[in-house]
Design a protein around this motif. Structure first.
Motif, short mmCIF file in Angstrom:
data_model
loop_
_atom_site.label_atom_id
_atom_site.label_comp_id
_atom_site.label_asym_id
_atom_site.label_seq_id
_atom_site.Cartn_x
_atom_site.Cartn_y
_atom_site.Cartn_z
N LYS A 5 17.90 3.77 1.43
CA LYS A 5 19.21 3.57 0.80
C LYS A 5 19.52 4.72 -0.15
CE LYS A 5 19.52 -1.38 1.60
NZ LYS A 5 18.42 -1.50 2.59
N ALA A 6 19.29 4.57 -1.43
CA ALA A 6 19.64 5.65 -2.36
C ALA A 6 18.88 6.93 -2.06
CB ALA A 6 19.37 5.20 -3.80
N LEU A 7 17.67 6.83 -1.48
CA LEU A 7 16.90 8.03 -1.19
C LEU A 7 17.20 8.60 0.19
CD1 LEU A 7 13.45 7.26 -2.85
CD2 LEU A 7 15.51 8.31 -3.81
N GLY A 8 18.07 7.95 0.95
CA GLY A 8 18.65 8.54 2.15
C GLY A 8 17.70 8.87 3.27
N ALA A 9 16.48 8.30 3.28
CA ALA A 9 15.52 8.66 4.31
C ALA A 9 15.14 7.42 5.12
CB ALA A 9 14.28 9.31 3.68
N GLN A 10 13.87 7.09 5.16
CA GLN A 10 13.37 5.93 5.90
C GLN A 10 12.06 5.53 5.25
OE1 GLN A 10 15.10 4.97 8.82
NE2 GLN A 10 13.89 3.12 9.12
N GLY A 11 11.74 4.24 5.32
CA GLY A 11 10.46 3.78 4.80
C GLY A 11 10.62 2.81 3.66
N GLY A 12 9.48 2.34 3.15
CA GLY A 12 9.47 1.41 2.04
C GLY A 12 8.24 1.62 1.20
N ALA A 13 8.15 0.90 0.09
CA ALA A 13 7.00 1.06 -0.80
C ALA A 13 6.77 -0.22 -1.58
CB ALA A 13 7.20 2.24 -1.75
N VAL A 14 5.51 -0.45 -1.92
CA VAL A 14 5.11 -1.48 -2.88
C VAL A 14 4.56 -0.76 -4.09
CG1 VAL A 14 3.64 -3.48 -3.31
CG2 VAL A 14 4.53 -3.07 -1.00
N LEU A 15 4.96 -1.20 -5.29
CA LEU A 15 4.53 -0.54 -6.52
C LEU A 15 4.01 -1.57 -7.50
CD1 LEU A 15 7.69 0.81 -5.74
CD2 LEU A 15 6.48 2.62 -6.97
N GLY A 16 2.86 -1.28 -8.10
CA GLY A 16 2.28 -2.21 -9.05
C GLY A 16 0.89 -1.78 -9.45
N PRO A 17 0.04 -2.71 -9.87
CA PRO A 17 -1.31 -2.36 -10.32
C PRO A 17 -2.15 -1.70 -9.22
CG PRO A 17 -0.73 -4.59 -11.02
CD PRO A 17 0.35 -4.14 -10.07
N VAL A 18 -3.10 -0.88 -9.63
CA VAL A 18 -3.99 -0.22 -8.68
C VAL A 18 -4.74 -1.25 -7.84
CG1 VAL A 18 -6.04 1.24 -8.48
CG2 VAL A 18 -4.24 1.84 -10.12
N ALA A 19 -5.20 -2.33 -8.48
CA ALA A 19 -5.94 -3.36 -7.74
C ALA A 19 -5.08 -3.99 -6.65
CB ALA A 19 -6.44 -4.43 -8.71
N LEU A 20 -3.79 -4.13 -6.91
CA LEU A 20 -2.89 -4.68 -5.89
C LEU A 20 -2.82 -3.75 -4.68
CD1 LEU A 20 -0.57 -6.51 -4.80
CD2 LEU A 20 0.98 -5.02 -6.08
N VAL A 21 -2.63 -2.47 -4.93
CA VAL A 21 -2.53 -1.51 -3.83
C VAL A 21 -3.82 -1.48 -3.03
CG1 VAL A 21 -2.32 0.95 -3.28
CG2 VAL A 21 -0.74 -0.11 -4.92
N GLU A 22 -4.96 -1.52 -3.71
CA GLU A 22 -6.23 -1.55 -3.00
C GLU A 22 -6.35 -2.80 -2.14
OE1 GLU A 22 -9.04 -1.24 -6.16
OE2 GLU A 22 -8.90 0.96 -6.28
N HIS A 23 -5.87 -3.92 -2.65
CA HIS A 23 -5.89 -5.16 -1.89
C HIS A 23 -5.02 -5.04 -0.63
CE1 HIS A 23 -6.07 -9.49 -1.12
NE2 HIS A 23 -4.75 -9.48 -0.98
N LEU A 24 -3.83 -4.46 -0.76
CA LEU A 24 -2.93 -4.32 0.39
C LEU A 24 -3.53 -3.41 1.45
CD1 LEU A 24 0.56 -3.97 -1.35
CD2 LEU A 24 -0.53 -6.02 -0.45
N VAL A 25 -4.16 -2.33 1.03
CA VAL A 25 -4.78 -1.42 1.99
C VAL A 25 -5.82 -2.15 2.84
CG1 VAL A 25 -6.30 0.60 2.18
CG2 VAL A 25 -4.32 0.67 0.66
N ASN A 26 -6.45 -3.13 2.26
CA ASN A 26 -7.52 -3.85 2.96
C ASN A 26 -7.07 -5.13 3.64
OD1 ASN A 26 -10.38 -2.60 2.33
ND2 ASN A 26 -9.13 -2.34 0.49
N ARG A 27 -5.93 -5.72 3.21
CA ARG A 27 -5.57 -7.04 3.70
C ARG A 27 -4.18 -7.17 4.31
NH1 ARG A 27 -8.50 -11.33 1.67
NH2 ARG A 27 -7.25 -12.52 3.14
N ALA A 28 -3.31 -6.21 4.08
CA ALA A 28 -1.91 -6.35 4.52
C ALA A 28 -1.75 -5.91 5.97
CB ALA A 28 -0.98 -5.55 3.61
N ARG A 29 -1.66 -6.87 6.87
CA ARG A 29 -1.58 -6.56 8.30
C ARG A 29 -0.38 -5.68 8.66
NH1 ARG A 29 -4.66 -9.79 11.68
NH2 ARG A 29 -3.04 -9.81 13.29
N PRO A 30 0.83 -5.89 8.07
CA PRO A 30 1.95 -5.01 8.43
C PRO A 30 1.73 -3.56 8.01
CG PRO A 30 2.75 -7.05 7.46
CD PRO A 30 1.27 -7.02 7.22
N PHE A 31 0.79 -3.32 7.10
CA PHE A 31 0.43 -1.96 6.73
C PHE A 31 -0.73 -1.45 7.59
CE2 PHE A 31 -2.40 0.88 4.37
CZ PHE A 31 -1.54 1.92 4.06
#
Length: 379
Positions: free
Chosen positions: A231-257
């Protein structure tokens, strides 16, 4: 009944209700003034953004080549994640292939049948689908009702004091265009140990680093963001932003990623270049907000908190007719009809884009005023 007969029946029902949708290819040299898209800051064609995307294609090729956990994590992904996190005031970020995937990845990796998800009635379809996939307990609360969120969390805490809870909201809602009461929601979530998930799809860029940052909530461990890069960044893609532990959890458990090919390097680099423009040149966002106020005043409706103004129409058919009338005069606007609207009211969807030059904007504003006024008189 055969599938062919069923499809035909479905098509007849859609047509009778005025809800038929069609794909309309847009040529590269489209002469119409685009007030329908999501390129809020007009950065998708900014020469710096286009060149960054082109350079990435020459460097990395057309695609990431694999999922992020195999060989699909590129240096440009990490660079974008670092700068997104720094801009929004979050400890860490994880880039996904779409904003839809970001919401699916976050919710499905955090929620399970023992988790309560308190969901605002107006959240985006991607969050609704994420809750369904997670098979979590869900309490859909009235729109922007902080007391209803509090009651749902209090009941859950009394019944299952050790169970986890998520609260799902958007910073700026995509249909009505109103802003969520983020400070009050963050306080309620903190009081009950819940995680507040804020979809900044329509806030990021239009309000600089987003409304979470504007509210002074950036970096709080119980406030997590998702965002889109399309949208405002005019490209493609998405992001999740938050604690480091959350991102580490998503890398290991988030099937859509985990099971998705990494975001294409062209889109990644384009989004990174657009982020830098939006961050360093805040007048693009200021222009969008000023145009939103002018647009709302001309059409006699309250201004939206983001870049998209929803103009109520008397019926789906009236909305489609107004959209066609404007397109015939050279102005492209969007159209919200059930089931894409939470309250069943059909609307024109008009984007106050910073990328439209002043002469085209003034002409489009005059045409919008004429067409919308004509619909109101006829009604």
């Amino acid at each position: 009944m055969t599938w062919a007969a069923w499809w035909a029946g479905q098509a007849r029902e859609r047509e009778a209700a005025g809800l038929t949708r069609t794909l309309r290819p847009r040529p590269a040299d489209d002469p119409t003034t685009d007030l329908a898209g999501n390129d809020y800051l007009g950065l998708s064609r900014d020469p710096r953004v286009v060149e960054a995307a082109s350079a990435a294609a020459r460097t990395w090729g057309a695609g990431a080549g694999a999922s992020r956990l195999v060989t699909g994590t590129l240096a440009v992904h990490v660079e974008l994640e670092d700068e997104l996190a720094a801009w929004t005031g979050q400890p860490a970020a994880l880039v996904c292939s779409t904003g839809y995937h970001a919401n699916l990845a976050l919710v499905t990796a955090l929620a399970d049948p023992g988790t309560l998800v308190v969901s605002d009635a107006h959240v985006h379809a991607s969050l609704i689908d994420a809750v369904r996939l997670a098979r979590a307990r869900v309490a859909v609360v009235p729109h922007a009702d902080v007391d209803a969120v509090r009651r749902a969390l209090a009941t859950h805490a009394a019944e299952a004091p050790d169970a986890r809870a998520l609260v799902l909201v958007e910073s700026v809602y995509s249909v009505l265009g109103d802003a969520a009461p983020l400070t009050a929601l963050a306080d309620v979530a903190a009081a009950y140990g819940a995680l507040l998930v804020v979809d900044e799809a329509h806030g990021l860029g239009v309000h600089g680093p987003g409304l979470v940052a504007s509210a002074g909530l950036a970096g709080r461990p119980h406030v997590v963001l998702t965002a889109t890069l399309s949208k405002a960044l005019g490209a493609q893609g998405g992001a999740v932003l938050g604690p480091v532990a959350l991102v580490e959890h998503l890398v290991n458990r988030a099937r859509p990623f985990i099971f998705d090919t990494g975001l294409a390097p062209t889109s990644t680099a384009g989004a990174l270049a657009a982020l830098r423009v939006a961050r360093d040149e805040p007048w693009h966002a200021a222009r969008v907000r000023a145009r939103m106020r002018a647009l709302a005043a001309a059409l006699g409706v309250p201004p939206a908190a983001g870049a998209v103004l929803s103009v109520p129409m008397p019926s789906p058919q009236a909305a489609v007719a107004a959209q066609a009338d404007l397109l015939g005069r050279g102005v492209r606007v969007g159209c919200f009809r059930p089931p894409s609207v939470p309250d069943g009211v059909a609307r024109l969807r008009v984007t106050a884009s910073a990328g439209v030059d002043d002469a085209a904007w003034d002409r489009a504003l005059a045409l919008l005023t004429d067409v919308v006024g004509g619909v109101r008189e006829a009604a």
